[in-house]
Scaffold this motif. Structure first.
Motif, PDB file in Angstrom:
ATOM      1  N   GLN A  50       0.833  -1.209   0.000  1.00 60.48           N
ATOM      2  CA  GLN A  50       0.000   0.000   0.000  1.00 60.48           C
ATOM      3  C   GLN A  50       0.868   1.260   0.000  1.00 60.48           C
ATOM      4  OE1 GLN A  50      -2.624  -0.647   3.410  1.00 60.48           O
ATOM      5  NE2 GLN A  50      -4.315  -0.732   1.956  1.00 60.48           N
ATOM      6  N   ASP A  51       1.889   1.288   0.850  1.00 53.00           N
ATOM      7  CA  ASP A  51       2.762   2.457   0.965  1.00 53.00           C
ATOM      8  C   ASP A  51       3.469   2.781  -0.353  1.00 53.00           C
ATOM      9  OD1 ASP A  51       2.032   2.621   3.626  1.00 53.00           O
ATOM     10  OD2 ASP A  51       3.932   1.828   4.397  1.00 53.00           O
ATOM     11  N   GLU A  52       3.726   1.747  -1.154  1.00 53.72           N
ATOM     12  CA  GLU A  52       4.421   1.954  -2.433  1.00 53.72           C
ATOM     13  C   GLU A  52       3.461   2.192  -3.594  1.00 53.72           C
ATOM     14  OE1 GLU A  52       7.370  -1.044  -3.133  1.00 53.72           O
ATOM     15  OE2 GLU A  52       8.525  -0.439  -1.377  1.00 53.72           O
ATOM     16  N   GLY A  53       2.186   2.404  -3.288  1.00 46.98           N
ATOM     17  CA  GLY A  53       1.222   2.728  -4.328  1.00 46.98           C
ATOM     18  C   GLY A  53       0.587   1.523  -4.993  1.00 46.98           C
ATOM     19  N   GLN A  54       0.613   0.370  -4.353  1.00 46.74           N
ATOM     20  CA  GLN A  54      -0.018  -0.861  -4.823  1.00 46.74           C
ATOM     21  C   GLN A  54       0.490  -1.313  -6.198  1.00 46.74           C
ATOM     22  OE1 GLN A  54      -4.191   0.084  -4.525  1.00 46.74           O
ATOM     23  NE2 GLN A  54      -4.126   0.135  -2.299  1.00 46.74           N
ATOM     24  N   PRO A  55       1.815  -1.377  -6.374  1.00 43.78           N
ATOM     25  CA  PRO A  55       2.356  -1.786  -7.673  1.00 43.78           C
ATOM     26  C   PRO A  55       2.134  -3.280  -7.928  1.00 43.78           C
ATOM     27  CG  PRO A  55       4.120  -1.665  -6.079  1.00 43.78           C
ATOM     28  CD  PRO A  55       2.876  -1.140  -5.395  1.00 43.78           C
TER      29      PRO A  55
END
Length: 77
Positions: free
Chosen positions: A19-24
């Motif tokens: 989540q913190d990384e933008g859901q890649p």
């Protein structure tokens, strides 16, 4: 921490990292490995450092979203 609770902690931490990384897409194994290292460090255990390729090769399971996350939320861009 027993193995079941440790695995649950890793799963939740990997999800948080995702989540913190933008859901890649496609980073689940990397997130799982990073989460496992963080949880082991919190527990005072040591795990040898691995590069990303080793982490991918040695991973046996992929993290799953916590049960309270709906399918619609998982598929959001």
């Amino acid at each position: 921490m027993n193995q079941t609770s440790q695995e649950e902690a890793v799963r939740l931490r990997a999800y948080q990292i995702w989540q913190d990384e933008g859901q890649p897409d496609g980073q689940d194994i990397v997130h799982w490995h990073r989460a496992a290292q963080e949880i082991l460090a919190e527990d005072g255990q040591q795990q040898p450092e691995m590069d990303e390729t080793e982490a991918v090769t040695q991973a046996t399971t992929s993290p799953q979203a916590p049960p309270m996350l709906s399918a619609a939320q998982k598929s959001r861009p």
